[in-house]
Design a protein around this motif. Sequence first.
Motif, mmCIF file in Angstrom:
data_model
loop_
_atom_site.group_PDB
_atom_site.id
_atom_site.type_symbol
_atom_site.label_atom_id
_atom_site.label_comp_id
_atom_site.label_asym_id
_atom_site.label_seq_id
_atom_site.Cartn_x
_atom_site.Cartn_y
_atom_site.Cartn_z
ATOM 1 N N UNK A 326 -0.322 -0.217 13.759
ATOM 2 C CA UNK A 326 0.237 0.378 12.536
ATOM 3 C C UNK A 326 -0.568 -0.065 11.320
ATOM 4 N N UNK A 327 -0.930 -1.350 11.260
ATOM 5 C CA UNK A 327 -1.718 -1.830 10.133
ATOM 6 C C UNK A 327 -3.067 -1.116 10.075
ATOM 7 N N UNK A 328 -3.696 -0.897 11.243
ATOM 8 C CA UNK A 328 -4.943 -0.154 11.267
ATOM 9 C C UNK A 328 -4.779 1.285 10.856
ATOM 10 N N UNK A 329 -3.597 1.866 11.094
ATOM 11 C CA UNK A 329 -3.345 3.233 10.662
ATOM 12 C C UNK A 329 -3.109 3.352 9.175
ATOM 13 N N UNK A 330 -2.653 2.280 8.531
ATOM 14 C CA UNK A 330 -2.386 2.302 7.084
ATOM 15 C C UNK A 330 -3.677 2.196 6.272
ATOM 16 N N UNK A 331 -4.614 1.394 6.720
ATOM 17 C CA UNK A 331 -5.818 1.102 5.935
ATOM 18 C C UNK A 331 -6.602 2.351 5.524
ATOM 19 N N UNK A 332 -6.843 3.349 6.389
ATOM 20 C CA UNK A 332 -7.628 4.512 5.946
ATOM 21 C C UNK A 332 -6.979 5.308 4.829
ATOM 22 N N UNK A 333 -5.668 5.168 4.630
ATOM 23 C CA UNK A 333 -4.980 5.964 3.621
ATOM 24 C C UNK A 333 -4.904 5.257 2.263
ATOM 25 N N UNK A 334 -5.393 4.032 2.165
ATOM 26 C CA UNK A 334 -5.297 3.335 0.886
ATOM 27 C C UNK A 334 -6.152 4.017 -0.175
ATOM 28 N N UNK A 335 -7.337 4.454 0.197
ATOM 29 C CA UNK A 335 -8.180 5.150 -0.782
ATOM 30 C C UNK A 335 -7.592 6.494 -1.159
ATOM 31 N N UNK A 336 -7.003 7.192 -0.184
ATOM 32 C CA UNK A 336 -6.358 8.484 -0.481
ATOM 33 C C UNK A 336 -5.187 8.271 -1.429
ATOM 34 N N UNK A 337 -4.392 7.237 -1.174
ATOM 35 C CA UNK A 337 -3.257 6.953 -2.042
ATOM 36 C C UNK A 337 -3.723 6.588 -3.447
ATOM 37 N N UNK A 338 -4.817 5.842 -3.548
ATOM 38 C CA UNK A 338 -5.342 5.473 -4.865
ATOM 39 C C UNK A 338 -5.774 6.707 -5.641
ATOM 40 N N UNK A 339 -6.444 7.670 -4.975
ATOM 41 C CA UNK A 339 -6.860 8.901 -5.648
ATOM 42 C C UNK A 339 -5.667 9.720 -6.123
ATOM 43 N N UNK A 340 -4.554 9.648 -5.383
ATOM 44 C CA UNK A 340 -3.354 10.402 -5.764
ATOM 45 C C UNK A 340 -2.455 9.628 -6.712
ATOM 46 N N UNK A 341 -2.846 8.424 -7.070
ATOM 47 C CA UNK A 341 -2.024 7.619 -7.967
ATOM 48 C C UNK A 341 -0.815 7.030 -7.293
ATOM 49 N N UNK A 342 -0.895 6.842 -5.991
ATOM 50 C CA UNK A 342 0.216 6.263 -5.248
ATOM 51 C C UNK A 342 -0.126 4.851 -4.788
ATOM 52 N N UNK A 343 0.900 4.146 -4.391
ATOM 53 C CA UNK A 343 0.716 2.786 -3.903
ATOM 54 C C UNK A 343 1.375 2.656 -2.540
ATOM 55 N N UNK A 344 0.625 2.131 -1.597
ATOM 56 C CA UNK A 344 1.153 1.894 -0.263
ATOM 57 C C UNK A 344 1.683 0.474 -0.163
ATOM 58 N N UNK A 345 2.892 0.346 0.307
ATOM 59 C CA UNK A 345 3.527 -0.959 0.471
ATOM 60 C C UNK A 345 3.859 -1.133 1.951
ATOM 61 N N UNK A 346 3.087 -1.959 2.640
ATOM 62 C CA UNK A 346 3.328 -2.151 4.077
ATOM 63 C C UNK A 346 4.108 -3.431 4.308
ATOM 64 N N UNK A 347 5.132 -3.317 5.141
ATOM 65 C CA UNK A 347 5.973 -4.451 5.539
ATOM 66 C C UNK A 347 5.988 -4.463 7.069
ATOM 67 N N UNK A 348 4.938 -5.019 7.639
ATOM 68 C CA UNK A 348 4.725 -4.946 9.078
ATOM 69 C C UNK A 348 4.906 -6.326 9.686
ATOM 70 N N UNK A 349 5.884 -6.443 10.565
ATOM 71 C CA UNK A 349 6.119 -7.714 11.254
ATOM 72 C C UNK A 349 5.028 -7.948 12.298
ATOM 73 N N UNK A 350 4.683 -9.192 12.496
ATOM 74 C CA UNK A 350 3.614 -9.550 13.436
ATOM 75 C C UNK A 350 4.165 -9.684 14.856
ATOM 76 N N UNK A 351 3.270 -9.483 15.823
ATOM 77 C CA UNK A 351 3.591 -9.773 17.218
ATOM 78 C C UNK A 351 4.482 -8.779 17.910
ATOM 79 N N UNK A 352 4.612 -7.565 17.389
ATOM 80 C CA UNK A 352 5.443 -6.548 18.041
ATOM 81 C C UNK A 352 4.577 -5.778 19.038
ATOM 82 N N UNK A 353 4.982 -5.774 20.282
ATOM 83 C CA UNK A 353 4.228 -5.075 21.325
ATOM 84 C C UNK A 353 5.024 -3.884 21.832
ATOM 85 N N UNK A 354 4.316 -2.904 22.354
ATOM 86 C CA UNK A 354 4.938 -1.703 22.879
ATOM 87 C C UNK A 354 4.081 -1.173 24.019
ATOM 88 N N UNK A 355 4.692 -0.554 24.974
ATOM 89 C CA UNK A 355 3.959 0.090 26.057
ATOM 90 C C UNK A 355 3.812 1.559 25.704
#
Length: 477
Positions: A326-355
Amino acid sequence: MNKIHNKSAFQRSRRQIIAVVMAVFLFLFIATLATIYTLSYRELYQENQDMLEAYIDQYRENGNPSEVRGSESDPEDTLPEQNELPAEDTFPEQNELPAEDTLPEQNELPAEDTFPDQSKLPDENNLPSHDAARYLLSSFYSVAFDEDGSVSSVDPGSGTLYTEEQLSAAAKELLETGREQGTYGNFIYCIDTEKSYTLVVLMDNTLISDSFTTLFRNTLILGAVMVVLLFVCAIALARWIIRPLEESDRRQRQFISDAGHELKTPVSVVEANAELLKREIGSNKWLDNIRFESNRMAGLVSELLSLLRTERESPPMESLDFSRLVLGGVLPFESVAFDLGRELNDQIADGITICGNASLLNQLVSILIDNALSHSAGEGQITIKLCQEKGGIVLTVSNPGFIPEQDRTEIFSRFYRGDATRNDTGHYGLGLTIAKNIVAEHRGEIQVICADGLVSFFVRFPEEKKKRHNNSFTLFM
């Protein structure tokens, strides 16, 4: 491997059809059965009460029937004593019996005119009525109490099933209830209060109760057999109803697949030629329009093919670090959000695994963040939150805005766009459909909630359960 999304949707439809058919049948069956038995019971109950009233009327006129019977001559008194039997020598000797040749021949039967006249037989109109016959065949018992509450007389009926003590005890118990009529065990009773006595009349209802029980049991058995047969018929009916829809859906998906693949090549050629032409002639507004529309067409074709992949293929699953994904999915959109005047606020807990499948889950995160950036309204942050709650993993993407309630149920449908303002965002109404398919592939749920000026998409995945098997981990949901 074929996907199960569409099959599961049609299976749910078949189950709903079967459930509706069975529910309607059971409702009608139970309602009909209850109506028939209620009306029959009330009718028989009223008839029995009428017979009890008739017994009470006769008791008023003639008194206790057992005392009346007792005052008549006892047929036992007319029987001969044992010592008054005829002597053996009075019986005829065997040799004095008539010879066989003296018996009448078959052709010497009486003439027809010697038979009783049919006109002298009882008339059908003089036979007892049905109610009178039921009254004569019924067993009545009564206990009379005088003014001080003591038993004055008991009618034990014509049988010997119940003693006077048993009848008296039952009558006293019925008097204590304070009800004038009703049922008591296998009896139906009625209480008549006069000036000088109180009469408790009981009628044996055993045969009718047993008949009702037998009929009810047989009806339930037959009803159970009919339910099983109807269930089989409902399955066949549901399949017959759903089959045309399945065929139509299959053809539609095949058309989209064929059209997407056929369009992919010419769109790529147009885009490549436009790029080469730009290098030769430089910037041109007509050429820019060609490139813009070509890119839009390429995006549409790409989303169509992506939609088909999520609906028709089952991707391989593996254990993943969902927090890092999820953190890797957020990073590419930071520049897009900056161009649109938006701010991304990520609250991602560590160590969550999924199959799951990394490619599909990364696409899910991209779709939700891109949707939030494209449709944000007013000021405020876009929040991406990942946490682990009891029983599951929850991913939330929130943005300022509002979705009308009538659009919330349709927002995950193909090509659905709730308002005209969304036409210029470069989206085609397929992103959330793809997201829903990805969530369903991972046995999760997705929903949208609007509250406090925020539009929040909640994705809940079930908690991962692993079981070691053949040196590998298998996911059991």
